[in-house]
Design an enzyme around this catalytic site. Structure first.
Site, PDB file in Angstrom:
ATOM      1  N   GLU A 165       0.795  -1.220   0.000  1.00 18.38           N
ATOM      2  CA  GLU A 165       0.000   0.000   0.000  1.00 18.38           C
ATOM      3  C   GLU A 165       0.833   1.277   0.000  1.00 18.38           C
ATOM      4  O   GLU A 165       0.458   2.259  -0.638  1.00 18.38           O
ATOM      5  CB  GLU A 165      -0.946   0.004   1.209  1.00 18.38           C
ATOM      6  CG  GLU A 165      -2.012  -1.049   1.164  1.00 18.38           C
ATOM      7  CD  GLU A 165      -2.918  -0.913  -0.039  1.00 18.38           C
ATOM      8  OE1 GLU A 165      -3.029   0.193  -0.587  1.00 18.38           O
ATOM      9  OE2 GLU A 165      -3.514  -1.915  -0.444  1.00 18.38           O
ATOM     10  N   SER A 166       1.940   1.281   0.723  1.00 17.45           N
ATOM     11  CA  SER A 166       2.709   2.535   0.825  1.00 17.45           C
ATOM     12  C   SER A 166       4.207   2.307   0.885  1.00 17.45           C
ATOM     13  O   SER A 166       4.942   3.201   1.287  1.00 17.45           O
ATOM     14  CB  SER A 166       2.274   3.331   2.059  1.00 17.45           C
ATOM     15  OG  SER A 166       2.662   2.662   3.248  1.00 17.45           O
TER      16      SER A 166
END
Length: 437
Positions: A165-166
């Site tokens: 996700e990040s």
């Protein structure tokens, strides 16, 4: 070091994802497609006068759009107050907010990017991502141990979600969430959905968890280390640090990681059960059995010749299905309930396999051993729609022409393959499209 950062950011951009997440059952998985190659050809030169006129026309259009957007914001403010948003919250949140054309451009261009599942997985579970993930596990080992003990969700799975996700917090997004959501709600393509997210974002601000301009994230409204959309934040985010705020935005990832575990637990995570296991299939395997609706115990699959990669029957982790994400010529997986739980975060098979496989690698597991049809390329969006059209015309209805290769299209492909004496693996390939042509 700079090169590694670019690589990490690239995989975040190319992650197959619904337009916002965690998304639950309403999510629509964005498909992974290969970018169309640019052709080399003479280019007609545009005159200075034409260029100037085009620029003036665009400027006038933008001005008109801004006027309409301000009117929409005023109307929206009334609807927001009717849903409990106080005037002072609206004033703080919407002060200076303008229409962002770049958000609409990104929204429109989502379906134009393609990538095969094997290319995606190569990047999603690359050596550098595994190395950084192990470092993240070590650096936050005490926090992750407490989260795992509290929610019963494997710490490696939580970290794998964080990584995809990040990039373990390195790329959380710097877009103004209020501006992005207001632009998307005003645009109207999915106006009701994004207005709901905007209302939820205002409720978050009203609760005091974050200041308006500190609420940042992706262009589609996903926020923080593990990219929660506002409605999911309201429903599932937790204050694991005990400081009175559910802070998923700061450099400290504790609340974000705990919120991800809480989300997975809510949707039925089974402690001690794998997401899936890579398997080998016998030469006599009936590919019509590779269907998410067909579930058998590992013992029953073993009686049909399905084995783990070490040649042994898969341990009894519960009922499971066989998944062939690239057809009979690609890797095969026996998937369990936890596959469906990760799927609540993102419905794309490639994403779920990536989270599961990365979590396995973080535990010291092997790379995927099965081969992939690497000579194939992904179908473009237009080709996928053509495939659906041709299948439907041939009597194998896909129940709609939307360019998404979902369960109904897979079923139509398999029915066509069976009728033509082909391997009925449900794989939507360019070769299949050419046969239909």
């Amino acid at each position: 070091m700079a090169q590694a950062a670019v690589s990490e950011q690239q995989i975040l951009t190319e992650t197959p994802r619904p337009q916002a997440r965690p998304a639950g059952p309403e999510a629509h998985a964005a498909r992974i497609q290969l970018a169309t190659a640019t052709t080399l050809r003479p280019v007609a030169r545009t005159s200075v006068a034409a260029t100037t006129e085009a620029a003036l026309s665009a400027s006038r259009s933008d001005q008109k759009k801004d006027v309409h957007f301000k009117t929409w914001l005023s109307d929206f403010a009334s609807r927001a107050q009717a849903q409990g948003i106080r005037p002072e919250t609206l004033n703080r949140a919407l002060d200076g907010v303008t229409y962002d054309a770049s958000v609409i451009e990104r929204d429109r261009n989502q379906s134009e990017f393609t990538r095969t599942i094997w290319d995606y997985l190569d990047r999603a579970a690359s050596d550098s991502r595994v190395r950084n993930g192990k470092a993240a596990l070590q650096g936050h080992r005490d926090t992750l141990a407490r989260i795992e003990a509290h929610y019963g969700v494997d710490k490696e799975v939580v970290v794998a979600v964080w990584g995809l996700e990040s990039s373990y917090g390195s790329f959380r997004g710097d877009m103004d969430i209020i501006r992005s959501l207001a632009t998307l709600a005003f645009d109207g393509r999915r106006g009701a959905f994004f207005e709901e997210q905007l209302i939820a974002a205002l409720k978050i601000l009203q609760s005091g968890d974050v200041a308006p301009r500190e609420m940042t994230g992706s262009w589609a409204g996903a926020m923080g280390h593990t990219q929660f959309i506002p409605t999911s934040y309201l429903d599932y985010a937790v204050d694991f640090t005990g400081d009175g705020k559910r802070d998923i935005w700061s450099d400290t990832p504790t609340d974000a990681l705990a919120s991800t575990a809480a989300y997975l637990k809510k949707f039925g995570w089974v402690s001690g059960q794998p997401w899936g296991v890579e398997v080998t299939l016998p030469d006599t395997f009936d590919f019509t059995l590779a269907n998410r609706r067909i579930k058998k115990s590992p013992e029953a699959w073993a009686r049909l010749g399905v084995r783990a990669m070490n040649g042994q029957p898969v341990p009894n982790h519960g009922e499971a299905s066989i998944l062939l994400p690239a057809g009979g010529k690609g890797a095969a997986f026996m998937i369990f309930k936890n596959f469906s739980v990760i799927e609540r975060y993102n419905t794309a098979d490639a994403y779920v396999i990536a989270v599961g496989h990365l979590s396995d690698r973080l535990r010291g597991g092997d790379k995927i051993k099965g081969g992939w049809p690497r000579g194939d390329r992904a179908l473009t969006f237009a080709e996928r729609k053509e495939l659906q059209q041709r299948l439907t015309r041939a009597g194998f209805s896909t129940d709609g022409i939307d360019g998404r290769i979902g369960p109904k299209t897979v079923a139509a492909v398999r029915a066509y393959q069976s009728a033509k004496g082909l391997m009925p693996d449900g794989y939507a390939s360019l070769t299949l499209l050419e046969k239909l042509r």
